[in-house]
Design an enzyme around this catalytic site. Structure first.
Site, mmCIF file in Angstrom:
data_model
loop_
_atom_site.group_PDB
_atom_site.id
_atom_site.type_symbol
_atom_site.label_atom_id
_atom_site.label_comp_id
_atom_site.label_asym_id
_atom_site.label_seq_id
_atom_site.Cartn_x
_atom_site.Cartn_y
_atom_site.Cartn_z
ATOM 1 N N TYR A 152 24.649 -10.277 -38.914
ATOM 2 C CA TYR A 152 23.921 -9.952 -40.142
ATOM 3 C C TYR A 152 24.631 -8.897 -40.978
ATOM 4 O O TYR A 152 24.417 -8.807 -42.187
ATOM 5 C CB TYR A 152 22.508 -9.464 -39.819
ATOM 6 C CG TYR A 152 21.594 -10.526 -39.247
ATOM 7 C CD1 TYR A 152 22.035 -11.824 -39.050
ATOM 8 C CD2 TYR A 152 20.295 -10.219 -38.889
ATOM 9 C CE1 TYR A 152 21.198 -12.793 -38.517
ATOM 10 C CE2 TYR A 152 19.447 -11.192 -38.350
ATOM 11 C CZ TYR A 152 19.909 -12.478 -38.173
ATOM 12 O OH TYR A 152 19.076 -13.430 -37.648
ATOM 13 N N LYS A 203 25.972 -15.279 -25.180
ATOM 14 C CA LYS A 203 26.554 -16.630 -25.185
ATOM 15 C C LYS A 203 28.007 -16.508 -24.742
ATOM 16 O O LYS A 203 28.949 -16.928 -25.420
ATOM 17 C CB LYS A 203 26.427 -17.243 -26.587
ATOM 18 C CG LYS A 203 26.741 -18.740 -26.641
ATOM 19 C CD LYS A 203 25.803 -19.590 -25.815
ATOM 20 C CE LYS A 203 26.142 -21.075 -26.027
ATOM 21 N NZ LYS A 203 25.425 -21.922 -25.041
ATOM 22 N N ASP A 252 20.648 -20.002 -25.134
ATOM 23 C CA ASP A 252 19.952 -21.293 -25.164
ATOM 24 C C ASP A 252 19.062 -21.455 -23.931
ATOM 25 O O ASP A 252 17.916 -21.933 -24.033
ATOM 26 C CB ASP A 252 20.938 -22.456 -25.306
ATOM 27 C CG ASP A 252 22.167 -22.319 -24.415
ATOM 28 O OD1 ASP A 252 22.344 -21.254 -23.788
ATOM 29 O OD2 ASP A 252 22.959 -23.273 -24.365
ATOM 30 N N ASP A 291 16.572 -11.881 -33.052
ATOM 31 C CA ASP A 291 15.734 -12.325 -34.161
ATOM 32 C C ASP A 291 15.034 -13.630 -33.802
ATOM 33 O O ASP A 291 13.828 -13.806 -34.026
ATOM 34 C CB ASP A 291 16.613 -12.505 -35.407
ATOM 35 C CG ASP A 291 15.807 -12.621 -36.687
ATOM 36 O OD1 ASP A 291 14.562 -12.546 -36.634
ATOM 37 O OD2 ASP A 291 16.420 -12.786 -37.762
ATOM 38 N N ASP A 297 10.711 -14.124 -32.199
ATOM 39 C CA ASP A 297 9.722 -14.994 -32.845
ATOM 40 C C ASP A 297 9.220 -16.043 -31.865
ATOM 41 O O ASP A 297 8.027 -16.371 -31.836
ATOM 42 C CB ASP A 297 10.326 -15.667 -34.076
ATOM 43 C CG ASP A 297 10.266 -14.774 -35.307
ATOM 44 O OD1 ASP A 297 10.066 -13.552 -35.132
ATOM 45 O OD2 ASP A 297 10.420 -15.279 -36.436
#
Length: 353
Positions: free
Chosen positions: A141, A188, A220, A244, A248
């Site tokens: 970001y 990852k 994942d 992020d 959620d």
């Protein structure tokens, strides 16, 4: 008297922040500590008023404040602006970066009376009690961004320094020590060099916390495990973009993102906000769930002001209201007593009494 800067922002932000302020004032009514609330502009509201998502006056007030309570930012009205000028990047991410708020903490704990609100089976979610720590000021970001020609292309650069990783991982271990002593670092590393570096630093930090069980999980798989067997997690620590997404996802274990609070910390200052967005589709209708914002106020009392008893009073008051069958529309099932935004805030204040 500690100063709290309130930044309602956009959409439902202007409806939910007053309810949190109301509850904070109620819980401190007979306490020696009182909070002085000041107000400022951020996001789309600031763009409309002064032409900038994070006005200089707001940043100065945030730097001077002892804590910040934020509503939400963004909406379709400002989506056509260049990315750096939009409410999210120019406002929310900008204030996080300017204040060095590197650690986002989101607790997710299932309340027995909300088990039926979850879209997952009762046996999957009934024992959920986890905390996600998301690195907040580095990674994709905040990396270099750009466009190319011939062929047309775009790029975002993911960079992490050793210090950026170490400080959030340290906080993850410190949090795990106070809970069930289990830390899962999500990355990852099978694909990304930044993740391999993240894992290296995490293993170095782990040497100082032999009492904590450290595991590593690819992002994942972590997403799959959160909906398959979420009770396996105690504390999760991860980088910005993965956090992020996962926070959620984790919020829906409780049935609504309207129940998830968050604290963004830099070690000395905290910004507190609900995990959800500005929800422009329901703004102004008095149906938004204010409980995540009220719970964020409880986190403020806990982390910024050391008022643990008062934080727990707010949390117990919310549990009492929910136990009595009161719900906002996002949580309501047939037979529940449905309350609007203001009315839910009032119910929490009454429960405090």
């Amino acid at each position: 008297m500690p100063n709290v800067l309130v930044l309602p922002g956009d959409g439902i932000g202007v409806e939910i922040t007053p309810e949190a302020v109301k509850v904070l004032e109620a819980v401190l009514k007979d306490h020696s500590t009182k909070l002085n609330f000041e107000y400022g502009l951020i996001g789309g509201a600031a763009i409309d008023e002064v032409g900038k998502a994070l006005p200089d006056a707001t940043l100065a007030a945030a730097q001077a404040a002892d804590a910040i309570l934020l509503g939400s930012v963004g909406g379709p009205k400002w989506d056509t602006l260049p990315a750096p000028q939009r409410p999210e990047l120019g406002g929310l991410l900008a204030i996080r970066k300017a204040l060095g708020l590197f650690a986002n903490i989101r607790p997710v704990k299932m309340l027995p009376m909300l088990v039926e609100a979850s879209t997952l089976r009762t046996e999957v979610v009934k024992n959920v009690d986890l905390v996600v720590l998301r690195e907040l000021t580095g990674g994709l970001y905040f990396g270099e961004k750009g466009r190319g020609t011939n062929p047309r292309s775009a790029f975002d650069t993911l960079v992490y320094t050793e210090e950026e990783i170490k400080r959030i991982v340290e906080l993850g271990f410190q949090t795990a020590v106070k809970r069930r002593k289990k830390l899962c670092s999500v990355d990852k590393a099978n694909v990304l060099e930044s993740s391999r570096f993240w894992r290296e630093i995490t293993l170095e930090v782990a040497k100082n916390y032999p009492e904590v069980e450290l595991t590593h999980m690819y992002v994942d798989n972590a997403a799959m495990q959160l909906v398959r067997l979420p009770e396996q997690f105690d504390v999760i620590v991860t980088e910005n973009m993965f956090g992020d997404i996962l926070t959620d996802l984790a919020s829906m274990l409780m049935g609504s993102i309207g129940m998830i609070s968050s604290a963004s910390l830099n070690g000395s200052k905290g910004l507190y906000e609900p995990a959800h967005g500005s929800a422009p589709d329901i703004a102004g209708k008095n149906i938004a769930n204010p409980l995540a914002t009220i719970l964020s106020g409880a986190l403020m009392l806990r982390y910024s002001f050391g008022l643990e008893d008062e934080a727990q009073k707010i949390e117990r008051a919310i549990e009492r209201v929910l136990q009595e069958g009161y719900r906002t529309p996002d949580l309501a099932k047939p037979g529940d007593k449905v309350l609007g935004t203001r009315e839910m805030g009032n119910a929490v204040v009454e429960a405090l009494k």
